[in-house]
Scaffold this motif. Sequence first.
Motif, PDB file in Angstrom:
ATOM      1  N   UNK A   5       0.838  -1.141  -0.056  1.00 33.36           N
ATOM      2  CA  UNK A   5      -0.077   0.084  -0.003  1.00 33.36           C
ATOM      3  C   UNK A   5       0.961   1.276   0.249  1.00 33.36           C
ATOM      4  N   UNK A   6       1.958   1.352   0.712  1.00 42.20           N
ATOM      5  CA  UNK A   6       2.997   2.466   0.857  1.00 42.20           C
ATOM      6  C   UNK A   6       3.405   2.550  -0.854  1.00 42.20           C
ATOM      7  N   UNK A   7       3.763   1.744  -1.306  1.00 48.50           N
ATOM      8  CA  UNK A   7       4.378   1.772  -2.658  1.00 48.50           C
ATOM      9  C   UNK A   7       3.364   2.405  -3.698  1.00 48.50           C
ATOM     10  N   UNK A   8       1.977   1.842  -3.285  1.00 46.43           N
ATOM     11  CA  UNK A   8       1.082   2.305  -4.447  1.00 46.43           C
ATOM     12  C   UNK A   8       0.683   3.810  -4.152  1.00 46.43           C
ATOM     13  N   UNK A   9       0.579   3.934  -2.795  1.00 45.35           N
ATOM     14  CA  UNK A   9       0.319   5.510  -2.364  1.00 45.35           C
ATOM     15  C   UNK A   9       1.578   6.372  -2.945  1.00 45.35           C
TER      16      UNK A   9
END
Length: 145
Positions: A5-9
């Motif tokens: 999720x951090x990478x996507x965000x």
Amino acid sequence: MQRMPARVFAYVLASDAQTHTAAELAEGLQVSPAAISGAVRLLVDMSMLVRDRAPGDRVDHYRIYSDDIWMTVVGRQESMYRHIDTLLSNGLRTLAPGPGHRRVHETREFYRFVESQFDTLATRWEAHRAALRTSREPVRSASGE
């Protein structure tokens, strides 16, 4: 936040595109669509991303929840701070005087102090953000940092 999720965000935040499909995110991050599915679900649940679909379109598009996402995130913390205050206050009633009581008391007071600064912080941020948007040079904070 978990890694995917951090990478996507971070990808959506740094991208010049206004929206992204799951396929575009998977391609851009070079990961499987399944990894994207779980990440965007969490980010939508956290209200960091919004899922949109154009009428007649069969593909979801994801975008940042708010143009001022960080103040949005900080503003959502107020209820958490109130909950922490209640927990710490309840804990203080059960603790005998001593070092543990003092540490819990100071912890509660820290959270109360931080919460009391939210409105001031939001006002200062809006002024700073406005200056950032009108200036060609980086704007230093009021503290000179």
